[in-house]
Design an enzyme around this catalytic site. Structure first.
Site, PDB file in Angstrom:
ATOM      1  N   GLN A  97       0.830  -1.201   0.000  1.00 27.26           N
ATOM      2  CA  GLN A  97       0.000   0.000   0.000  1.00 27.26           C
ATOM      3  C   GLN A  97       0.863   1.249   0.000  1.00 27.26           C
ATOM      4  OE1 GLN A  97      -2.069   0.976   3.766  1.00 27.26           O
ATOM      5  NE2 GLN A  97      -3.941   1.046   2.557  1.00 27.26           N
ATOM      6  N   GLY A  98       0.738   2.088  -1.016  1.00 27.65           N
ATOM      7  CA  GLY A  98       1.528   3.304  -1.125  1.00 27.65           C
ATOM      8  C   GLY A  98       0.729   4.530  -0.738  1.00 27.65           C
ATOM      9  N   GLU A 100     -10.139  -2.107   5.518  1.00 28.61           N
ATOM     10  CA  GLU A 100      -9.003  -2.553   6.331  1.00 28.61           C
ATOM     11  C   GLU A 100      -9.419  -2.825   7.762  1.00 28.61           C
ATOM     12  OE1 GLU A 100      -4.431  -1.101   7.238  1.00 28.61           O
ATOM     13  OE2 GLU A 100      -5.915   0.363   6.665  1.00 28.61           O
ATOM     14  N   SER A 151      -3.081   7.841  13.124  1.00 28.45           N
ATOM     15  CA  SER A 151      -2.751   8.078  14.528  1.00 28.45           C
ATOM     16  C   SER A 151      -4.009   8.354  15.347  1.00 28.45           C
ATOM     17  CB  SER A 151      -1.793   9.265  14.649  1.00 28.45           C
ATOM     18  OG  SER A 151      -2.458  10.466  14.301  1.00 28.45           O
TER      19      SER A 151
END
Length: 404
Positions: free
Chosen positions: A145-146, A263, A383
């Site tokens: 995954q970029g 995800e 985060s």
């Protein structure tokens, strides 16, 4: 000791009030197949891999994934026309839970099967599905995954990696960071800025890029654990075909957010079984070392057990459709499990006491590795700060945080 005795069996079971006879039969089928096949050459793979341990027996785990695929145990929820079983959400949950309960090895094909595959099913063209889904299902092509960049990690909309059309190709320049398993991946889905002068969420595109080319350099990042499953990826006139953009050019943010929602979906239930096993092992360690007699430690173990039940209840509730907003659901899930798991690493060190400060030669213990790697749980994948902002702004409608 007053602590609740934890067992992974507390977290599973298709025999509950909401389960059907078909669910029970499906669970028995999964359990029997795993018991029969996690033997012989695959027996030694039990418990290997996972976050912070992706280096363990990689080639052997790849062979195991392909063995699963040959038996029809990959991509269960996909439509049958693409090689899946069209399994229900409940059946997918059962599989992930039974897989974790069997202590089967961590999958090497997670990014393709759990992230890109569902994204292509939702947003890809017929040609893209025909080209890529078979390789994902058979585990013959691996993906990475970029997304994150040095200046755009938690603030993903600040990415600067750029792509421009050059005839029938995209030319890509820039840098991605924290790219899990880029060193073994065949392909990468890359979020790049394709509209010159655009900013933030506008002008981004979701490109499918081959990794094995001269325009891409992968450099490993050594982690606190001493391993290197994360990487820096540099693009210098890297090329991909002009038709390998998912969705429309400029619509990349919407596609990327769709991937992030996937995800944090069904596979998290299997993750919670592994968490339960870790907690049970820490409780056993506390008993063995005598730390369980400390009322403070016993209370921490109790709170961890309760927190794990909260994780499961939230996941089951939101998968049943009881959620306000997809982005809010995903953000709450990430906050819950990441903070719980980081706390588990801290609990392991509390149980070990001074023993946790000493390494055995150059090798870290299981609990030292857990502690060090879980420090990153509240950072990678979004985060804590970013998740709370998403909930505040997109779900609760609060004013946006001031930005420079």
């Amino acid at each position: 000791m007053g602590a609740i005795q934890t067992s992974e069996s507390d977290m599973v079971g298709p025999d509950g009030a909401n389960s059907t006879a078909a669910d029970v039969r499906f669970a028995a089928e999964v359990r029997a197949w795993l018991a029969e096949n996690l033997s012989g050459e695959f027996r030694a793979l039990r418990g290997l891999g996972g976050p912070g341990r992706e280096h363990e027996a990689f080639d052997e785990r790849l062979a195991w994934d392909r063995h699963l695929a040959a038996a029809g145990w990959t991509c269960l929820g996909w439509p049958t026309q693409y090689g899946g079983r069209n399994a229900t959400v409940r059946q997918q949950v059962i599989f992930h839970e039974e897989y974790a309960k069997a202590n089967a090895p961590a999958r090497v094909s997670h990014v393709g099967e759990e992230l890109l595959g569902p994204t292509l099913l939702a947003f890809g063209t017929a040609a893209q599905k025909d080209r890529f889904l078979p390789g994902i299902r058979a585990v013959t092509e691996l993906w990475c995954q970029g997304y994150s960049e040095p200046g755009a990690g938690s603030d993903l909309a600040a990415i600067s990696t750029a792509a421009r059309r050059d005839g029938d190709e995209w030319s890509i320049d820039g840098q991605k960071i924290w790219t899990s398993l880029a060193h073994v991946a065949d392909w990468c889905f890359v979020l790049a800025r394709t509209e010159r002068g655009s900013s933030r969420h506008r002008g981004l595109s979701y490109l499918l890029v081959p990794m094995k080319q001269s325009g891409i350099e992968v450099r490993p990042i050594v982690q606190l654990t001493g391993t290197s499953e994360f990487n820096e990826v540099f693009f210098d006139d890297a090329r991909t075909s002009s038709d390998l953009v998912v969705g429309e050019p400029g619509d990349g943010w919407r596609i990327a957010m769709g991937t992030l929602t996937v995800e944090r979906g069904i596979s998290t239930l299997g993750q919670q079984i592994r968490f339960a096993r870790e907690l049970a092992d820490i409780e056993a360690l506390a008993r063995r070392l005598g730390a369980a007699e400390d009322p403070s430690i016993a209370a921490q173990i109790d709170r961890a057990w309760v927190g794990l039940r909260v994780l499961r209840a939230h996941a089951m509730r939101t998968m049943a459709g009881a959620s306000v907003d997809d982005s809010g659901r995903a953000s709450v899930a990430k906050l819950l499990w990441a903070n719980w798991h980081r706390g588990l690493g801290e609990l392991a060190m509390t149980v070990l006491g001074a023993r946790g400060l000493v390494a055995d030669g150059e090798d870290l213990s299981e609990w030292q590795r857990l502690y060090l790697f879980t420090r990153a749980d509240t950072i990678y994948g979004g985060s804590n700060e970013v998740q709370r902002n998403i909930i505040a702004e997109r779900v609760l409608g609060l004013p946006r945080e001031a930005r420079p």
